[in-house]
Design a protein around this motif. Structure first.
Motif, PDB file in Angstrom:
ATOM      1  N   LEU A 152       0.815  -1.202   0.000  1.00  0.00           N
ATOM      2  CA  LEU A 152       0.000   0.000   0.000  1.00  0.00           C
ATOM      3  C   LEU A 152       0.855   1.261   0.000  1.00  0.00           C
ATOM      4  N   ASP A 153       2.054   1.187   0.562  1.00  0.00           N
ATOM      5  CA  ASP A 153       2.934   2.356   0.568  1.00  0.00           C
ATOM      6  C   ASP A 153       3.888   2.393  -0.625  1.00  0.00           C
ATOM      7  N   GLY A 154       3.605   1.592  -1.658  1.00  0.00           N
ATOM      8  CA  GLY A 154       4.265   1.758  -2.939  1.00  0.00           C
ATOM      9  C   GLY A 154       5.577   1.037  -3.176  1.00  0.00           C
ATOM     10  N   PHE A 155       5.778  -0.115  -2.528  1.00  0.00           N
ATOM     11  CA  PHE A 155       7.012  -0.873  -2.743  1.00  0.00           C
ATOM     12  C   PHE A 155       6.695  -2.241  -3.340  1.00  0.00           C
ATOM     13  N   GLY A 211       7.272   0.295   4.764  1.00  0.00           N
ATOM     14  CA  GLY A 211       8.053   1.452   5.178  1.00  0.00           C
ATOM     15  C   GLY A 211       9.227   1.831   4.302  1.00  0.00           C
ATOM     16  N   ALA A 212       9.821   0.882   3.626  1.00  0.00           N
ATOM     17  CA  ALA A 212      10.967   1.138   2.737  1.00  0.00           C
ATOM     18  C   ALA A 212      11.152  -0.082   1.850  1.00  0.00           C
ATOM     19  N   GLY A 213      11.835   0.121   0.738  1.00  0.00           N
ATOM     20  CA  GLY A 213      12.095  -0.995  -0.159  1.00  0.00           C
ATOM     21  C   GLY A 213      12.312  -0.523  -1.575  1.00  0.00           C
ATOM     22  N   LYS A 214      12.025  -1.414  -2.516  1.00  0.00           N
ATOM     23  CA  LYS A 214      12.161  -1.128  -3.942  1.00  0.00           C
ATOM     24  C   LYS A 214      10.859  -0.485  -4.420  1.00  0.00           C
ATOM     25  N   PRO A 215      10.915   0.786  -4.869  1.00  0.00           N
ATOM     26  CA  PRO A 215       9.674   1.484  -5.221  1.00  0.00           C
ATOM     27  C   PRO A 215       9.002   0.939  -6.476  1.00  0.00           C
ATOM     28  N   LEU A 216       7.689   1.065  -6.481  1.00  0.00           N
ATOM     29  CA  LEU A 216       6.872   0.648  -7.624  1.00  0.00           C
ATOM     30  C   LEU A 216       7.347   1.341  -8.894  1.00  0.00           C
ATOM     31  N   LEU A 217       7.426   2.650  -8.882  1.00  0.00           N
ATOM     32  CA  LEU A 217       7.893   3.429 -10.028  1.00  0.00           C
ATOM     33  C   LEU A 217       8.564   4.693  -9.508  1.00  0.00           C
ATOM     34  N   SER A 247      -1.689  -4.934  -8.242  1.00  0.00           N
ATOM     35  CA  SER A 247      -2.421  -5.601  -7.167  1.00  0.00           C
ATOM     36  C   SER A 247      -1.894  -5.024  -5.858  1.00  0.00           C
ATOM     37  N   LEU A 248      -2.720  -4.207  -5.203  1.00  0.00           N
ATOM     38  CA  LEU A 248      -2.303  -3.550  -3.965  1.00  0.00           C
ATOM     39  C   LEU A 248      -2.586  -4.457  -2.783  1.00  0.00           C
ATOM     40  N   ALA A 249      -1.523  -4.811  -2.068  1.00  0.00           N
ATOM     41  CA  ALA A 249      -1.634  -5.688  -0.903  1.00  0.00           C
ATOM     42  C   ALA A 249      -1.947  -4.851   0.341  1.00  0.00           C
ATOM     43  N   PRO A 250      -2.697  -5.415   1.273  1.00  0.00           N
ATOM     44  CA  PRO A 250      -3.056  -4.685   2.482  1.00  0.00           C
ATOM     45  C   PRO A 250      -1.933  -4.724   3.520  1.00  0.00           C
ATOM     46  N   VAL A 251      -0.794  -4.154   3.135  1.00  0.00           N
ATOM     47  CA  VAL A 251       0.368  -4.147   4.022  1.00  0.00           C
ATOM     48  C   VAL A 251       1.248  -2.958   3.657  1.00  0.00           C
TER      49      VAL A 251
END
Length: 187
Positions: free
Chosen positions: A12-15, A149-155, A142-146
């Motif tokens: 949900l936070d875009g990773f 906080g940080a990671g590899k961004p969607l775009l 597909s947006l997961a309900p989680v």
């Protein structure tokens, strides 16, 4: 006309993955691949695919080098030497390692795909490189309900999008967007 679709899952936070490329947040949830927005119908439209080296390595690590399931050609963007060629049930997969510009590879993919679509499998930055050249047409996420906080961004780019579809599949919200062409100022 050839179309490229970035079909992926995101928190949900875009990773799309954690910093160490883990997808545990995704694999711990169920999505119906035959349900609305699932992968089965999407896969029937695909004629060629592209992914980054980290995505390719993740697939090999989790499915096994001898369990390649894709029947279409797949371009893997990498600067790594000695990556293994995945094996399918009928022998080596059609894996094409490349360091070429995305515009060159897009043309090769479009020719190989014929009248079918192109799938941008993974790597948000790689998807962004295609978008930078007007070669990315659609995002299906597909947006997961989680949140992680940080990671590899969607775009990791600015893109203007138009919502074209919204559906639910289990715990996931499936969101489809058309990528709008960049606006250029009048001169």
């Amino acid at each position: 006309m050839t179309r490229m679709v970035f079909f992926t899952a995101s928190t949900l936070d875009g990773f799309i993955a954690t910093e160490d490329h883990s997808l545990d947040w995704l694999l711990s949830r169920h999505i119906d691949h035959d349900g609305p927005g699932g992968g089965s119908a999407f896969m029937s439209r695909i004629g060629a695919a592209a992914m980054g080296a980290s995505t390719y390595q993740w697939v090999l690590d989790h499915a096994g080098v001898d369990k390649w399931e894709y029947t279409f050609p797949c371009w893997v963007f990498t600067h790594r030497d000695g990556m293994p060629v995945a094996q399918g049930p009928d022998g080596p997969g059609d894996i094409r390692f490349t360091q070429d510009d995305v515009r060159t590879v897009y043309a090769e993919m479009a020719e190989a795909a014929g009248d079918r679509e192109l799938w941008m499998i993974g790597g948000g930055d790689l998807a962004g490189q295609f978008a930078d050249h007007g070669l990315l047409d659609e995002l299906i996420v597909s947006l997961a309900p989680v949140t992680i906080g940080a990671g590899k961004p969607l775009l990791p780019r600015h893109l203007e999008l138009e919502l074209t579809d919204l559906t639910r599949n289990g715990e996931f919200a499936i969101v489809a967007y058309r990528v709008k062409p960049p606006v250029t100022p009048d001169r």
